[in-house]
Structure formats: structure tokens, C-alpha cells
Design a protein around this motif. Structure first.
Motif, PDB file in Angstrom:
ATOM      1  N   VAL A  48      24.928  40.833  64.799  1.00 54.91           N
ATOM      2  CA  VAL A  48      24.948  41.802  63.718  1.00 54.91           C
ATOM      3  C   VAL A  48      24.373  41.220  62.445  1.00 54.91           C
ATOM      4  N   ALA A  49      23.994  42.106  61.569  1.00 54.12           N
ATOM      5  CA  ALA A  49      23.735  41.706  60.186  1.00 54.12           C
ATOM      6  C   ALA A  49      25.086  41.656  59.489  1.00 54.12           C
ATOM      7  N   LEU A  50      25.365  40.583  58.791  1.00 55.53           N
ATOM      8  CA  LEU A  50      26.699  40.351  58.253  1.00 55.53           C
ATOM      9  C   LEU A  50      26.652  40.195  56.749  1.00 55.53           C
ATOM     10  N   ALA A  51      27.531  40.900  56.061  1.00 61.26           N
ATOM     11  CA  ALA A  51      27.661  40.699  54.619  1.00 61.26           C
ATOM     12  C   ALA A  51      29.137  40.552  54.301  1.00 61.26           C
TER      13      ALA A  51
ATOM     14  N   GLU B 124      27.436  45.862  60.924  1.00 60.38           N
ATOM     15  CA  GLU B 124      27.603  45.135  59.679  1.00 60.38           C
ATOM     16  C   GLU B 124      29.084  44.928  59.366  1.00 60.38           C
ATOM     17  N   LEU B 125      29.415  43.687  59.031  1.00 57.27           N
ATOM     18  CA  LEU B 125      30.738  43.367  58.501  1.00 57.27           C
ATOM     19  C   LEU B 125      30.572  43.139  57.015  1.00 57.27           C
ATOM     20  N   TYR B 126      31.206  43.969  56.214  1.00 62.07           N
ATOM     21  CA  TYR B 126      31.094  43.892  54.757  1.00 62.07           C
ATOM     22  C   TYR B 126      32.492  44.032  54.201  1.00 62.07           C
ATOM     23  N   TRP B 127      33.106  42.926  53.823  1.00 64.17           N
ATOM     24  CA  TRP B 127      34.516  42.998  53.451  1.00 64.17           C
ATOM     25  C   TRP B 127      34.878  41.898  52.473  1.00 64.17           C
ATOM     26  N   LYS B 128      35.923  42.159  51.673  1.00 61.65           N
ATOM     27  CA  LYS B 128      36.459  41.162  50.737  1.00 61.65           C
ATOM     28  C   LYS B 128      37.610  40.427  51.425  1.00 61.65           C
ATOM     29  N   PHE B 129      37.468  39.141  51.551  1.00 57.69           N
ATOM     30  CA  PHE B 129      38.510  38.360  52.204  1.00 57.69           C
ATOM     31  C   PHE B 129      39.346  37.546  51.226  1.00 57.69           C
ATOM     32  N   VAL B 130      38.776  37.144  50.128  1.00 55.52           N
ATOM     33  CA  VAL B 130      39.517  36.388  49.123  1.00 55.52           C
ATOM     34  C   VAL B 130      39.439  37.156  47.819  1.00 55.52           C
ATOM     35  N   GLY B 131      40.561  37.720  47.404  1.00 58.24           N
ATOM     36  CA  GLY B 131      40.554  38.589  46.239  1.00 58.24           C
ATOM     37  C   GLY B 131      40.855  37.867  44.944  1.00 58.24           C
ATOM     38  N   ASP B 132      40.616  38.553  43.845  1.00 57.39           N
ATOM     39  CA  ASP B 132      40.900  37.987  42.524  1.00 57.39           C
ATOM     40  C   ASP B 132      42.232  38.485  41.980  1.00 57.39           C
ATOM     41  N   GLY B 133      43.060  39.072  42.816  1.00 55.38           N
ATOM     42  CA  GLY B 133      44.345  39.600  42.365  1.00 55.38           C
ATOM     43  C   GLY B 133      45.510  38.654  42.556  1.00 55.38           C
ATOM     44  N   TRP B 134      45.241  37.441  43.049  1.00 54.09           N
ATOM     45  CA  TRP B 134      46.324  36.478  43.190  1.00 54.09           C
ATOM     46  C   TRP B 134      46.798  36.016  41.807  1.00 54.09           C
ATOM     47  N   SER B 135      48.020  35.535  41.736  1.00 49.36           N
ATOM     48  CA  SER B 135      48.523  34.960  40.489  1.00 49.36           C
ATOM     49  C   SER B 135      47.944  33.582  40.241  1.00 49.36           C
ATOM     50  N   ALA B 136      47.383  32.978  41.293  1.00 48.30           N
ATOM     51  CA  ALA B 136      46.753  31.658  41.173  1.00 48.30           C
ATOM     52  C   ALA B 136      45.417  31.690  41.898  1.00 48.30           C
ATOM     53  N   ASP B 137      44.544  30.774  41.512  1.00 50.25           N
ATOM     54  CA  ASP B 137      43.239  30.696  42.166  1.00 50.25           C
ATOM     55  C   ASP B 137      43.395  30.228  43.611  1.00 50.25           C
ATOM     56  N   SER B 138      42.489  30.702  44.459  1.00 55.99           N
ATOM     57  CA  SER B 138      42.387  30.195  45.826  1.00 55.99           C
ATOM     58  C   SER B 138      41.416  29.016  45.795  1.00 55.99           C
TER      59      SER B 138
END
Length: 223
Positions: free
Chosen positions: A25-28, A161-175
Motif C-alpha cells: 500500500v501507499a502509507l501515510a 492507504e493507512l493515514y492515522w495519528k498514533f502519537v498525539g499532542d494531548g498528553w500531559s507530558a511529551d512522548s
């Protein structure tokens, strides 16, 4: 492979369903929403293993190391769903929660001070997991959440196509120190992967990040 990565890789292969043939697949990927909210912690390492199954199901294991600088009763873990670019709604099925090598039990409800259990709640934005695991300031703990997701992979006329957010900016701390691998179930038995032709990947996130493709596996690695 570090300890966290090895654990996620081993755990992922235990539950992932490697079925039939998957055309490449084409992956994003958006590296920007699994979300957890808790006070008094930092996440010093994150490793995510994902497999695109032949039927379009996405199998995921997330491993995160938490370092606590406060006494806590547990952590929240939110997996956002929303809709994809085709207008379809993504769905999440939580399979398991572990701390180190200890499996937690899913319960309908739990109270402050409970340990070794977790609850799953459907919210307007997705799924919220409450992990009941008391720790004192100065402790470290590594949690693993396994789940499957529908709707993240889209099938178009000429590609998937896989187009998804896996690491979000809504955590209380950085990943911090994030590594992610995306594999394709039994893809090596189907159409050969050719980088830049039928096998592509992009990452959206910190400019210091890296995206690499292994067409022999085939696999995409994000760091």
C-alpha cells in the motif's frame, strides 16, 4: 532492539492475525491521537508496533515507560477515533492491558486505590482506558496496551492507504524517544514491495524524525 521494543514485538506477534495476502500500500502516518492525561509523570520511551492485516484491520501494541514524580493511582490512556478521509468512522477494540509482564483484568468499574484492573469507556472522541496501578513518586512503570482498529486503512481504486495519528499532542507530558514499526500481514507472499513505486511512506511530526522503508520485510519504521 531495546527491551521495550522487544517486548512490544513479542506481544504483537502473539495477538496479531497474520492472514492471507496483503497487496502493498501507499502509507501515510501522522505522528501527532492516542492521548493520556495524568499529572506527575514523564514518558521517557514509547514503542508502537502495528500490523495492517489483509482485511484492512489494524492491529496495534503500544508500550510506554512512565517515570512518576508524584504519587498516582494510575493513568488515563485515550485512543482517538474520528473519521477517515472517506468519511468512515474508525472503531477501536481494546484487547489487553499489561504492566511489565502482569496482565490486568478488564472490569466494568473500579475505585481509587484499586490495582491490576482497567476500564474501557466509549467517549465522543474515541475510547478512554483507565489503568488502575498505584505508584509512588520515584517509581517507573512500563505499560502495554493492545488493540485493533477498523477504519484507519482506506481502500482506493488504485491503492490502499493507512493515514492515522498514533502519537498525539494531548498528553500531559511529551512522548520522548518514540519508535514505531508498521508491518503488513504476509505481504512478502504477495506483490513485491518496491520503494517509491507501490510502497511509500511519510511522517508528519518533529523535523528531527526519520522515516525508513524495508521492502524485503516489508516494514516502515518511524523514529
Amino acid at each position: 532492539m531495546n527491551t521495550l521494543a522487544a517486548k512490544v514485538s513479542r506481544q504483537h506477534h502473539l495477538f496479531a492475525r497474520f492472514a492471507s495476502v496483503c497487496v502493498l500500500v501507499a502509507l501515510a502516518l501522522l505522528l501527532l491521537p492516542a492521548v493520556a492525561r495524568a499529572d506527575g509523570y514523564s514518558m521517557t520511551q514509547t514503542y508502537i508496533g502495528a500490523t495492517v492485516e489483509a482485511d484492512g484491520l489494524l492491529s496495534v501494541v503500544e508500550g510506554r515507560q512512565f517515570d512518576f514524580d508524584d504519587d498516582i493511582n494510575g493513568v488515563f490512556w485515550e485512543i482517538n477515533t474520528g473519521t477517515n478521509q472517506q468519511g468512515g468512522t474508525a472503531g477501536v477494540d481494546v484487547l489487553s492491558v499489561e504492566e511489565e509482564d502482569t496482565a490486568f483484568n478488564k472490569v466494568d468499574s473500579a475505585n481509587k486505590g484499586d490495582s491490576g484492573v482497567y476500564t474501557v469507556e466509549q467517549t465522543g472522541d474515541g475510547v478512554r482506558i483507565k489503568v488502575f496501578s498505584p505508584h509512588e513518586s520515584g517509581d517507573s512503570a512500563t505499560y502495554y496496551v493492545s488493540y485493533t482498529m477498523t477504519g484507519a486503512v482506506m481502500n482506493w481504486a488504485d491503492t490502499a492507504e493507512l493515514y492515522w495519528k498514533f502519537v498525539g499532542d494531548g498528553w500531559s507530558a511529551d512522548s520522548d524517544d518514540v519508535e514505531m514499526e508498521v508491518r503488513f500481514a504476509n505481504a512478502a507472499a504477495g506483490t513485491a514491495a518496491v520503494k517509491g513505486d507501490n510502497f511509500r511512506a511519510w511522517g508528519h511530526g518533529p523535523l528531527t524524525g526519520d522515516v525508513s522503508l524495508d521492502e524485503d520485510e516489508p516494514m516502515v519504521t518511524y523514529t
